[in-house]
Design an enzyme around this catalytic site. Structure first.
Site, PDB file in Angstrom:
ATOM      1  N   HIS A   1      13.767   5.173  12.054  1.00  0.00           N
ATOM      2  CA  HIS A   1      13.511   5.154  10.802  1.00  0.00           C
ATOM      3  C   HIS A   1      14.164   6.457  10.258  1.00  0.00           C
ATOM      4  O   HIS A   1      14.342   7.503  10.716  1.00  0.00           O
ATOM      5  CB  HIS A   1      11.941   5.368  10.582  1.00  0.00           C
ATOM      6  CG  HIS A   1      11.477   5.051   9.155  1.00  0.00           C
ATOM      7  ND1 HIS A   1      11.501   6.113   7.979  1.00  0.00           N
ATOM      8  CD2 HIS A   1      11.215   3.980   8.581  1.00  0.00           C
ATOM      9  CE1 HIS A   1      11.086   5.478   6.942  1.00  0.00           C
ATOM     10  NE2 HIS A   1      10.575   4.310   7.275  1.00  0.00           N
TER      11      HIS A   1
ATOM     12  N   ASP B   1       0.801  -1.163  -0.083  1.00  0.00           N
ATOM     13  CA  ASP B   1       0.071  -0.070   0.033  1.00  0.00           C
ATOM     14  C   ASP B   1       0.714   1.209  -0.079  1.00  0.00           C
ATOM     15  O   ASP B   1       0.474   2.401   0.325  1.00  0.00           O
ATOM     16  CB  ASP B   1      -1.037  -0.034   1.252  1.00  0.00           C
ATOM     17  CG  ASP B   1      -0.076  -0.248   2.614  1.00  0.00           C
ATOM     18  OD1 ASP B   1       1.219   0.032   2.534  1.00  0.00           O
ATOM     19  OD2 ASP B   1      -0.701  -0.829   3.460  1.00  0.00           O
TER      20      ASP B   1
ATOM     21  N   ARG C   1       3.058   8.199   9.077  1.00  0.00           N
ATOM     22  CA  ARG C   1       2.988   9.885   9.020  1.00  0.00           C
ATOM     23  C   ARG C   1       1.660  10.318   9.960  1.00  0.00           C
ATOM     24  O   ARG C   1       1.928  11.408  10.344  1.00  0.00           O
ATOM     25  CB  ARG C   1       2.424   9.875   7.554  1.00  0.00           C
ATOM     26  CG  ARG C   1       3.687  10.039   6.527  1.00  0.00           C
ATOM     27  CD  ARG C   1       3.365   9.922   5.271  1.00  0.00           C
ATOM     28  NE  ARG C   1       4.526   9.686   4.462  1.00  0.00           N
ATOM     29  CZ  ARG C   1       5.212  10.133   3.503  1.00  0.00           C
ATOM     30  NH1 ARG C   1       4.481  11.290   3.234  1.00  0.00           N
ATOM     31  NH2 ARG C   1       6.115   9.644   2.902  1.00  0.00           N
TER      32      ARG C   1
ATOM     33  N   GLU D   1      -1.799   5.168   3.252  1.00  0.00           N
ATOM     34  CA  GLU D   1      -1.991   3.465   2.851  1.00  0.00           C
ATOM     35  C   GLU D   1      -3.388   3.200   2.707  1.00  0.00           C
ATOM     36  O   GLU D   1      -3.504   2.256   1.681  1.00  0.00           O
ATOM     37  CB  GLU D   1      -1.319   2.942   3.772  1.00  0.00           C
ATOM     38  CG  GLU D   1       0.406   3.074   3.855  1.00  0.00           C
ATOM     39  CD  GLU D   1       0.971   4.365   4.799  1.00  0.00           C
ATOM     40  OE1 GLU D   1       0.085   5.075   5.344  1.00  0.00           O
ATOM     41  OE2 GLU D   1       2.094   4.431   4.955  1.00  0.00           O
TER      42      GLU D   1
ATOM     43  N   HIS E   1       7.352   4.946  12.514  1.00  0.00           N
ATOM     44  CA  HIS E   1       7.179   5.798  11.317  1.00  0.00           C
ATOM     45  C   HIS E   1       5.920   6.152  10.512  1.00  0.00           C
ATOM     46  O   HIS E   1       5.987   6.799   9.694  1.00  0.00           O
ATOM     47  CB  HIS E   1       8.250   5.121  10.292  1.00  0.00           C
ATOM     48  CG  HIS E   1       7.336   3.854   9.830  1.00  0.00           C
ATOM     49  ND1 HIS E   1       6.425   4.147   8.685  1.00  0.00           N
ATOM     50  CD2 HIS E   1       7.274   2.609   9.733  1.00  0.00           C
ATOM     51  CE1 HIS E   1       5.863   2.849   8.373  1.00  0.00           C
ATOM     52  NE2 HIS E   1       6.641   1.966   8.967  1.00  0.00           N
TER      53      HIS E   1
ATOM     54  N   GLU F   1      -0.849  -9.086  -0.917  1.00  0.00           N
ATOM     55  CA  GLU F   1      -1.244  -8.704   0.278  1.00  0.00           C
ATOM     56  C   GLU F   1      -2.513  -7.503   0.219  1.00  0.00           C
ATOM     57  O   GLU F   1      -2.459  -6.493   0.475  1.00  0.00           O
ATOM     58  CB  GLU F   1      -0.170  -7.654   1.290  1.00  0.00           C
ATOM     59  CG  GLU F   1      -0.316  -7.661   2.523  1.00  0.00           C
ATOM     60  CD  GLU F   1       0.769  -6.696   3.402  1.00  0.00           C
ATOM     61  OE1 GLU F   1       0.802  -5.482   3.024  1.00  0.00           O
ATOM     62  OE2 GLU F   1       1.661  -7.230   3.997  1.00  0.00           O
TER      63      GLU F   1
HETATM   64  C1  UD1 Z   1       7.034   4.655   3.133  1.00  0.00           C
HETATM   65  C2  UD1 Z   1       5.537   4.269   2.947  1.00  0.00           C
HETATM   66  C3  UD1 Z   1       4.934   3.460   4.126  1.00  0.00           C
HETATM   67  C4  UD1 Z   1       5.786   2.301   4.574  1.00  0.00           C
HETATM   68  C5  UD1 Z   1       7.149   2.848   4.782  1.00  0.00           C
HETATM   69  C6  UD1 Z   1       8.184   1.737   5.341  1.00  0.00           C
HETATM   70  C7  UD1 Z   1       4.366   5.990   1.281  1.00  0.00           C
HETATM   71  C8  UD1 Z   1       3.629   7.078   1.254  1.00  0.00           C
HETATM   72  N1  UD1 Z   1       4.859   5.392   2.806  1.00  0.00           N
HETATM   73  O1  UD1 Z   1       7.054   5.662   4.348  1.00  0.00           O
HETATM   74  O2  UD1 Z   1       3.513   3.177   3.631  1.00  0.00           O
HETATM   75  O3  UD1 Z   1       5.090   1.782   5.666  1.00  0.00           O
HETATM   76  O4  UD1 Z   1       7.816   3.550   3.699  1.00  0.00           O
HETATM   77  O5  UD1 Z   1       9.217   2.322   5.990  1.00  0.00           O
HETATM   78  O6  UD1 Z   1       4.746   5.281   0.324  1.00  0.00           O
HETATM   79  N2  UD1 Z   1      14.513   8.262   3.561  1.00  0.00           N
HETATM   80  C9  UD1 Z   1      15.859   8.100   3.350  1.00  0.00           C
HETATM   81  N3  UD1 Z   1      16.503   6.821   2.948  1.00  0.00           N
HETATM   82  C10 UD1 Z   1      15.916   5.836   2.939  1.00  0.00           C
HETATM   83  C11 UD1 Z   1      14.282   5.940   3.048  1.00  0.00           C
HETATM   84  C12 UD1 Z   1      13.664   7.083   3.317  1.00  0.00           C
HETATM   85  O7  UD1 Z   1      16.538   9.067   3.389  1.00  0.00           O
HETATM   86  O8  UD1 Z   1      16.126   4.644   2.638  1.00  0.00           O
HETATM   87  C13 UD1 Z   1      13.954   9.582   3.784  1.00  0.00           C
HETATM   88  C14 UD1 Z   1      14.009  10.485   2.835  1.00  0.00           C
HETATM   89  O9  UD1 Z   1      14.081  11.929   3.237  1.00  0.00           O
HETATM   90  C15 UD1 Z   1      12.612  10.480   2.184  1.00  0.00           C
HETATM   91  C16 UD1 Z   1      11.834  10.122   3.711  1.00  0.00           C
HETATM   92  O10 UD1 Z   1      12.618   9.304   4.320  1.00  0.00           O
HETATM   93  O11 UD1 Z   1      11.866  11.294   1.605  1.00  0.00           O
HETATM   94  C17 UD1 Z   1      10.284   9.652   3.599  1.00  0.00           C
HETATM   95  O12 UD1 Z   1      10.280   8.612   2.896  1.00  0.00           O
HETATM   96  P1  UD1 Z   1       8.924   7.852   2.193  1.00  0.00           P
HETATM   97  O13 UD1 Z   1       9.062   6.745   1.525  1.00  0.00           O
HETATM   98  O14 UD1 Z   1       8.090   9.191   1.540  1.00  0.00           O
HETATM   99  O15 UD1 Z   1       7.842   7.646   3.438  1.00  0.00           O
HETATM  100  P2  UD1 Z   1       8.125   6.470   4.830  1.00  0.00           P
HETATM  101  O16 UD1 Z   1       7.815   7.446   5.909  1.00  0.00           O
HETATM  102  O17 UD1 Z   1       9.419   5.898   4.422  1.00  0.00           O
HETATM  103  N1  UDP Z   2      12.881  -3.970   9.605  1.00  0.00           N
HETATM  104  C1  UDP Z   2      14.195  -3.772   9.318  1.00  0.00           C
HETATM  105  N2  UDP Z   2      14.959  -3.134   9.936  1.00  0.00           N
HETATM  106  C2  UDP Z   2      14.689  -2.259  11.080  1.00  0.00           C
HETATM  107  C3  UDP Z   2      13.075  -2.274  11.147  1.00  0.00           C
HETATM  108  C4  UDP Z   2      12.332  -2.882  10.321  1.00  0.00           C
HETATM  109  O1  UDP Z   2      14.836  -4.819   8.473  1.00  0.00           O
HETATM  110  O2  UDP Z   2      15.436  -1.367  11.358  1.00  0.00           O
HETATM  111  C5  UDP Z   2      11.851  -4.721   8.705  1.00  0.00           C
HETATM  112  C6  UDP Z   2      10.849  -5.786   9.592  1.00  0.00           C
HETATM  113  O3  UDP Z   2      11.357  -6.827   9.837  1.00  0.00           O
HETATM  114  C7  UDP Z   2       9.777  -5.934   8.689  1.00  0.00           C
HETATM  115  C8  UDP Z   2       9.858  -4.539   7.884  1.00  0.00           C
HETATM  116  O4  UDP Z   2      11.142  -3.967   8.003  1.00  0.00           O
HETATM  117  O5  UDP Z   2       9.982  -6.836   7.702  1.00  0.00           O
HETATM  118  C9  UDP Z   2       8.738  -3.629   8.088  1.00  0.00           C
HETATM  119  O6  UDP Z   2       9.019  -2.369   7.474  1.00  0.00           O
HETATM  120  P1  UDP Z   2       8.459  -0.823   8.032  1.00  0.00           P
HETATM  121  O7  UDP Z   2       8.369  -1.135   9.491  1.00  0.00           O
HETATM  122  O8  UDP Z   2       9.430   0.066   7.579  1.00  0.00           O
HETATM  123  O9  UDP Z   2       7.003  -0.901   7.050  1.00  0.00           O
HETATM  124  P2  UDP Z   2       5.781  -1.504   7.242  1.00  0.00           P
HETATM  125  O10 UDP Z   2       5.576  -2.719   7.420  1.00  0.00           O
HETATM  126  O11 UDP Z   2       5.008  -0.545   8.388  1.00  0.00           O
HETATM  127  O12 UDP Z   2       4.895  -0.850   5.664  1.00  0.00           O
END
Ligand code: UD1
Ligand code: UDP
Length: 385
Positions: A258, A104, A228, A140, A226, A126
């Site tokens: 995160h 999602d 939003r 999501e 993490h 999923e």
């Molecule tokens: C995203 C997903 C969320 C999911 C989560 C898993 C959307 C809208 N949100 O949220 O559904 O549960 O990932 O973790 O798709 N960033 C880095 N390096 C990384 C990753 C992120 O620097 O490897 C920073 C960047 O500034 C980026 C920000 O985090 O712009 C937010 O990342 P984004 O993918 O937009 O949202 P998440 O909060 O990670």
């Molecule tokens: N996870 C990881 N390292 C971390 C935190 C989570 O590898 O520091 C793994 C966790 O085991 C799970 C997945 O990341 O498989 C979940 O990701 P996240 O919580 O970012 O996203 P969500 O499941 O909420 O979309």
């Protein structure tokens, strides 16, 4: 007799961009690669650059297309628009028979829209998770519903997810209950850890603060957050609950933070750089994270994936959210919704930390999210095309 099976392998485009999508698509991609019925085309949008890399390395997956779309501070509109344009370009070079997306996220929503506009059949892995509140989790819940409108195959992890789709008038024949592919990946990693004593030794050295805390009788509380919709005051409340929890002499908190800047900033403000009783870490690679879950007595999280994984490792979870789209864990008694109020988090955490019996009551004998064979069910259903 005519051979009804086409000798041409089906081209499956797997589209992903975030850490959980990479984890949950890793096993399907690898199995499809070694299955003559399929030809996988692996496309990363690069929504998460750093957090995804170690997962792809661990599973040995190299994307055919890396759209490299992560930019600091980009809006959801920017990301989705760019992802749609770049996905269309990739499919013009190599048109898939089926687009497979997971979950999602923004990547998932962009993949669904782009596939629909290009008239490429869509498989949603999923499918059917619902809180029934369009704004929680945001965005999501909207993304999932959008995807369900056009998916030709809805791979639901549980019966509950199937019924949610049928209530929304999905075609019954399009919904297949498979279990969650995240459990396929978790079991693969757990087996690898069991058979590789050197990995556990390595992690023990790497995280010696945690090992020492445990050896001195402290209980490890693992935390991730993490979402939003919790940014701002709810997240700060959660963090101040953690500070108080960590002040107990029998507790050590481990918190891989995160990379979302909104999370990093709140952690810096409320906990500071070196909080007492807390090990603050960069996001962990998947294998050490599974090891860390195994070390803990209790997990506090708003993550979707961790709610699914914890029952397989026998760990109780307090869910730092007001609503969950995974009620199966709550009903199985392995997870409890506590929201983000400091008092509620502390009351429930103390109850579990102070009573072995309360913790034991929250460990499941069976994981409601899967048995490790979701991938097989998905690939068999797709090959029936
Ligand atoms: C995203 C997903 C969320 C999911 C989560 C898993 C959307 C809208 N949100 O949220 O559904 O549960 O990932 O973790 O798709 N960033 C880095 N390096 C990384 C990753 C992120 O620097 O490897 C920073 C960047 O500034 C980026 C920000 O985090 O712009 C937010 O990342 P984004 O993918 O937009 O949202 P998440 O909060 O990670
Ligand atoms: N996870 C990881 N390292 C971390 C935190 C989570 O590898 O520091 C793994 C966790 O085991 C799970 C997945 O990341 O498989 C979940 O990701 P996240 O919580 O970012 O996203 P969500 O499941 O909420 O979309």
């Amino acid at each position: 007799m005519q051979n009804v099976h086409s000798p041409t392998p089906l081209k499956l485009a797997f589209v992903f961009g975030t850490r959980p999508e990479a984890i949950k698509l890793a096993v399907p991609i690898l199995r499809a690669k070694y299955d003559s019925r399929f030809q996988p085309i692996v496309i990363s949008t690069g929504q998460h650059r750093e957090m995804m890399r170690p997962i792809l390395e661990f599973f040995g997956i190299q994307p055919h297309f890396d759209l490299d779309l992560m930019k600091p501070g980009q809006s959801l509109n920017d990301f989705v628009a760019n992802a749609m344009l770049r996905l269309r370009e990739a499919w013009q070079t190599n048109r898939p028979d089926i687009v497979c997306i997971q979950g999602d996220t923004a990547t998932c929503a962009a993949g669904a829209l782009a596939a629909f506009f290009e008239k490429i059949p869509l498989a949603h892995i999923e499918a059917g998770l619902r809180t029934n509140d369009l704004y929680s989790p945001f965005p999501e819940e909207y993304n999932r519903r959008l995807v369900s409108l056009s998916a030709k195959w809805n791979f639901a992890p549980t019966e509950k997810a199937k019924h949610a789709l049928l209530r929304e008038h999905a075609l019954e024949s399009s919904v297949i209950v498979t279990g969650n592919t995240g459990i396929d990946a978790l079991l693969a990693v757990r087996d690898r850890l069991k058979s590789d004593a050197s990995a556990s030794l390595r992690f023990g050295e790497l995280f010696s603060e945690v090992v020492n805390a445990k050896a001195s009788g402290k209980k490890i509380v693992l935390v991730t957050t993490h979402r939003r919709e919790s940014f701002g005051e709810p997240l700060r409340e959660t963090l101040s609950a953690l500070r108080e929890l960590a002040s107990r002499s029998d507790v050590h908190v481990v918190f891989p933070v995160h990379r979302n800047p909104a999370v990093l900033e709140a952690v810096r403000d409320v906990l500071g750089e070196n909080p007492k009783g807390v090990t603050l870490l960069e996001p962990l690679d998947y294998v050490p994270f599974v090891w860390m879950m195994d070390q803990s007595s209790l997990i506090l999280t708003d993550s979707g994936g961790i709610q699914e994984e914890a029952p397989s490792l026998g760990k109780p979870v307090l869910i730092l959210r007001e609503k969950t789209e995974r009620p199966e864990a709550v009903e199985a008694g392995t997870a409890k919704l506590v929201g983000t109020s400091k008092d509620k988090i502390l009351t429930e955490a103390y109850r579990l930390l102070d009573s072995e019996e309360a913790r034991a009551q929250m460990t499941a004998s069976k994981n409601p999210f899967g048995d490790g064979r979701a991938t097989k069910r998905i690939l068999d259903a797709l090959s029936d095309l």
